[in-house]
Write a protein that holds these residues in place. Sequence first.
Motif, PDB file in Angstrom:
ATOM      1  N   CYS A  38       5.751  -4.479   5.024  1.00 37.80           N
ATOM      2  CA  CYS A  38       4.903  -3.555   4.267  1.00 37.80           C
ATOM      3  C   CYS A  38       3.442  -3.789   4.642  1.00 37.80           C
ATOM      4  N   GLN A  86       1.063  -4.865   2.857  1.00 43.46           N
ATOM      5  CA  GLN A  86       0.520  -6.070   2.235  1.00 43.46           C
ATOM      6  C   GLN A  86       0.878  -7.334   3.017  1.00 43.46           C
ATOM      7  N   SER A 116       5.698  -1.410  -2.376  1.00 42.00           N
ATOM      8  CA  SER A 116       5.175  -0.465  -1.378  1.00 42.00           C
ATOM      9  C   SER A 116       6.264  -0.132  -0.367  1.00 42.00           C
ATOM     10  N   SER A 150       0.401   2.790   2.096  1.00 37.22           N
ATOM     11  CA  SER A 150       0.719   2.748   0.669  1.00 37.22           C
ATOM     12  C   SER A 150       0.508   4.130   0.063  1.00 37.22           C
TER      13      SER A 150
END
Length: 113
Positions: A35, A37, A62, A74
């Motif tokens: 993801c 992040q 996400s 996102s």
Amino acid sequence: MAGGNAIRGSRVGAGPMGEDERGDSAPRRQVTYYCTQGHVSAPFFSMEADVPESWDCLRCGSPASQDQANPPPSPRAEPYKTHLAYVKERRSDEDGAAILEEALAALRQRRRL
């Protein structure tokens, strides 16, 4: 033996649960998703199953993809809108004034009767 209980400290069904008792497990594969992040999710899928292109990150929720260099963006969080904000999106100020005048005229007509 104290108390005469031969299976003390164990419960019914307890014991080694290996493949001999359960049978062979189905063949599976692990797929890695990334993801934005930087979190990594690696769920297992059956060999016959279609692997999805995106997967929800288990840590932040996400969207995640298999491409580590280009994870999906996102989703944009839309701010909370009131009912009045939605009405103002659909109607112009002139429309609102016309509808208000029409409603006031109807109200005045009812009061006269």
